[in-house]
Design an enzyme around this catalytic site. Structure first.
Site, PDB file in Angstrom:
ATOM      1  N   ARG B 278       0.869  -1.184   0.000  1.00 17.38           N
ATOM      2  CA  ARG B 278       0.000   0.000   0.000  1.00 17.38           C
ATOM      3  C   ARG B 278       0.901   1.227   0.000  1.00 17.38           C
ATOM      4  NH1 ARG B 278      -2.471   0.732   5.320  1.00 17.38           N
ATOM      5  NH2 ARG B 278      -0.979   2.441   5.435  1.00 17.38           N
ATOM      6  N   HIS B 282      -3.337   4.653   4.686  1.00 17.30           N
ATOM      7  CA  HIS B 282      -4.578   3.859   4.740  1.00 17.30           C
ATOM      8  C   HIS B 282      -5.722   4.589   4.025  1.00 17.30           C
ATOM      9  CE1 HIS B 282      -8.072   1.798   6.318  1.00 17.30           C
ATOM     10  NE2 HIS B 282      -8.402   2.812   7.080  1.00 17.30           N
ATOM     11  N   TYR B 291       4.111   5.156  11.394  1.00 18.12           N
ATOM     12  CA  TYR B 291       4.411   3.727  11.523  1.00 18.12           C
ATOM     13  C   TYR B 291       5.340   3.186  10.445  1.00 18.12           C
ATOM     14  CZ  TYR B 291       0.262   3.619   8.456  1.00 18.12           C
ATOM     15  OH  TYR B 291      -0.645   3.845   7.460  1.00 18.12           O
TER      16      TYR B 291
END
Lengths: 351, 414
Positions: B278, B282, B291
């Protein structure tokens, strides 16, 4: 109707209809629905060779084959989730959840998909499926076998929630539920499975449509409002109340969603007093909604607050203590006595 | 007797009875179910292409370019306030496009919330595919007409639906395969497990595509599972697992195509794990810097699905500059059309709130609809500019509750 009994049904005497148990009536409804419509599929745990733990699906696999009455893997979310997929393809699944408390793993599928699939797709994907749930106590079941879980379903828009109190209704309401193009929670009172009526299921009696409450006993003093397993308690209480001079009306709701405001309000306007009786816990229980709706609609007719007689607000007790938890005749009569008779200014009713 | 007690030779010595089943070996051989040892690839392998495959690869490329542009446009629409949120599949276009193209007309796609692109690649109108994220209606397309289930926000819950639908189709004797999409995080959900198990027991014609993009929002795969790979999870259900380079569009298409053909032939389900990444956060509301670092992302930017396929097609002289430009122009036109249509306010009808809750509206909902109509009519009366709304035209002014109160008072007075 008769009250619950554990005596098994006997074979038909020659020349007349046999006493039929509620379990047999439900079995017959499933069989007739499957014979009438080949899109009706039954699935659940132990519904095949065993015929279900209450024998409600007895003989269906033998008659219709394993593809029509299917023993599934032991997983309730999977059962309801796959049933939803079958309904998306145009089938009409009838799902058995083995016990009330065993239905909880299927909750996400029920709330997030089954109840709202029609809505989210503007009618493209209706969910014509029936979810049968044996519910309620009074059969001496050990932990997790006696919950009254109806309020969870009532709080979920998109579902119909129905529960029969008579053998004839068990047949007729299940046929209607299966024929419905919406998802129907069909709550079967476990302790009435062995109750009996003498009816001829080869020509079943006409049944009021889903969504309609029925007056089971006429009365003028006060209205007892109930459903499923508590209707027989109310009828018994009404008999006993005659000794006190009360003529109690007993209303069997039959359908919790959509709620029959018209019939319930008319009953309460007639008598001016009402007690709601159910096994489920009282706090935020079905009776709370019913009492609120009646108060909104009948305030000026009420001689006393709408009272509730319910199970305690506790986890379902162990079987040796359940008699203290379940609403019984005495508790119903105590509530009737608290309906402010001293301030009575209507005709009928005791002082 | 436990497995630990079962020491070699003891049974044969007659020291204890032989167990009723023939020992503790697996009942079926797991070896054929084991996934590929390394991710299956086609790009860079010198695979020979017939005419049909050459066309397929060019079609995949066109899909990837459109998909990349669609993702970019949709993300831009969130910044302009035209979309409430957009979970981008940038970097995962190979999986999205290959999934859609692997299906036949009559097959069904079961997407998760990040799979808008697969829905569009399946042929759904690009605006209708976005109504969920614009917020005007949950599912903007007709699932039955396009054979695409609603985009599923609850994780993995669409997988049992795919199993049930495919099972139902097979029971009816219809040739239908369902392809269900889920992410790496979704494989931790109970519904993933139950769907795999039901599909295997019923030998349902289903293909499960797990896009392992490395993260469930912020949680990396290492915190999600201790399985050897997600594809290995198939083995426990008696389902074959496949592992594929999820950024190699022809490879994903081939593996999914084989799984679809296997399902169609009655061979049952397959679980495909596609390794991808990805590239974006998100959603537009997420902050990926909390993160992961740019250094984490960089290698994946060098393994980009669009660039990989473009380079291969050019090497094989299957794509000219002119063709690439034409495809890019088409994609621009698609984006401009999407932008233009998304910049108009959607037509909303508050009556829709009550229209499809039940097959027939209940009395209770009719009362609530009447209440809303009354409110809207009153608003419209205060503001003549809004007078000609559907709600106003339908307004009856009737209030069932007020009727009840009137009835109460009349009865008491009588």
């Amino acid at each position: 109707m008769t009250t619950a009994t554990s005596t098994p049904a006997r074979p038909a005497p020659p020349g007349g209809p046999a006493p039929t148990t509620m379990a047999q009536a439900i079995n017959r409804a499933l069989r007739d629905a499957m014979a009438a419509d080949d899109t009706v599929h039954v699935l659940g745990e132990d519904v095949g060779a065993l015929g279900g733990v209450f024998r409600v699906t007895d003989g269906l696999t033998a008659e219709f084959g394993e593809e029509r009455c299917t023993d599934t893997p032991l997983a309730e979310a999977g059962i309801l989730g796959t049933a939803a997929g079958m309904a998306m393809y145009g089938l009409r699944p009838v799902v058995e959840m083995q016990f009330d408390a065993f239905a909880y793993p299927a909750f996400e599928q029920l709330v997030s998909h089954v109840a709202r699939m029609r809505n989210r797709t503007r009618g493209s994907l209706p969910m014509p499926l029936t979810i049968r749930v044996p519910y309620g106590g009074g059969i001496g079941g050990v932990e997790h076998h006696s919950d009254s879980s109806e309020v969870y379903y009532m709080a979920t828009p998109g579902l119909h929630v129905v529960t029969p109190a008579t053998v004839a209704d068990a047949y007729g309401m299940l046929r209607s539920a299966i024929a419905s193009d919406d998802p129907v929670l069909f709550l079967e009172p476990k302790r009435l499975y062995w109750s009996k009526e003498t009816i001829d299921l080869s020509s079943p009696p006409a049944c009021e449509p889903l969504g309609r409450a029925v007056v089971r006993r006429a009365g003028t003093s006060a209205t007892l409002i109930s459903y499923g397993p508590s209707v027989s308690v109310c009828l018994e209480a009404a008999e006993a109340a005659r000794e006190e001079g009360w003529e109690l009306e007993v209303l069997d709701l039959r359908t919790l969603v959509p709620f029959d405001d018209e019939t319930a309000a008319a009953a309460v306007r007639r008598t001016g007093r009402a007690v709601v009786v159910h096994e489920a816990s009282g706090f935020a229980g079905p009776g709370a909604e019913i009492a609120a709706r009646l108060t909104e609609r009948c305030f000026h007719h009420l001689q006393a607050p709408v009272l509730r007689v319910t199970g305690f607000d506790i986890p379902y007790p162990p079987p040796m203590l359940e008699k203290h938890h379940l609403p019984g005749v005495d508790r119903v009569l105590d509530a009737v006595a608290r309906l402010q008779w001293e301030s009575d200014h209507t005709e009928g009713g005791a002082a | 007797m436990t497995v630990l007690e079962q020491t070699p030779g003891r049974d044969e010595s007659g020291a204890r009875p032989t167990p009723p089943t023939a020992g503790w070996r697996p009942r079926t051989d797991p070896a054929p179910l084991l996934p590929d040892e390394t991710p299956f690839r086609l790009l860079g392998t010198g695979a020979r292409l017939d005419k049909r495959r050459k066309e397929l690869w060019r079609e995949l490329y066109r899909g990837l370019v459109h998909g990349r542009r669609y993702n970019r446009q949709a993300t831009a629409l969130t910044r302009q306030g035209r979309l409430a949120v957009y979970p981008s599949s940038t970097g995962q276009e190979a999986c999205e496009v290959a999934a859609a193209l692997a299906l036949a007309e009559q097959d069904w796609l079961f997407p998760s919330y990040r799979d808008t692109l697969a829905v569009v690649a399946r042929g759904v109108d690009p605006v209708e595919a976005l109504t969920l994220l614009r917020g005007d209606w949950h599912t903007g397309y007709d699932p039955r007409a396009v054979r695409v289930a609603p985009l599923s926000t609850p994780l993995a819950t669409q997988l049992p639906h795919a199993v049930g639908l495919a099972h139902a189709a097979r029971l009816r004797g219809d040739d239908v395969v369902a392809l269900a999409m889920v992410g790496d995080g979704g494989t931790s959900e109970g519904d993933f497990h139950e769907a795999l198990n039901f599909a295997a027991v019923w030998r349902a014609p289903v293909v499960f595509l797990v896009q392992n993009n490395g993260f469930a929002i912020s949680v990396p795969l290492a915190k999600q599972t201790a399985a050897p790979s997600l594809a290995h999870k198939a083995v426990g259900y008696g389902v074959p697992g496949r592992l594929v380079d999820g950024n190699d569009a022809p490879a994903v298409h081939q593996v999914l195509g084989e799984a679809v053909a296997h399902a169609r032939a009655g061979g049952g389900p397959t679980l495909v794990e596609a390794l991808t990444y990805r590239v974006e956060a998100h959603t537009n509301a997420d902050d990926a810097t909390r993160y992961r670092t740019d250094e984490d992302v960089a290698p994946w930017l060098g393994h980009d699905p669009v660039a990989l396929l473009e380079a291969e097609l050019r090497n094989r002289r299957l794509l000219t500059d002119r063709e690439a430009d034409a495809i890019a122009e088409e994609a621009e036109a698609m984006a401009a059309d999407l932008r233009g249509r998304m910049n108009t306010d959607p037509a909303l009808d508050p009556e829709d709130l009550f229209a499809h809750v039940y097959a027939e509206p209940t009395t209770h909902l009719r009362e609530q609809a009447a209440m809303l109509r009354g409110e809207l009519a009153a608003d419209a009366a205060d503001d003549p500019d809004r007078a000609d709304t559907p709600a106003r035209r339908r307004a009856t002014g009737r209030d069932d509750h007020a009727d009840d109160h009137r009835q109460n008072h009349q009865e008491r007075a009588a």
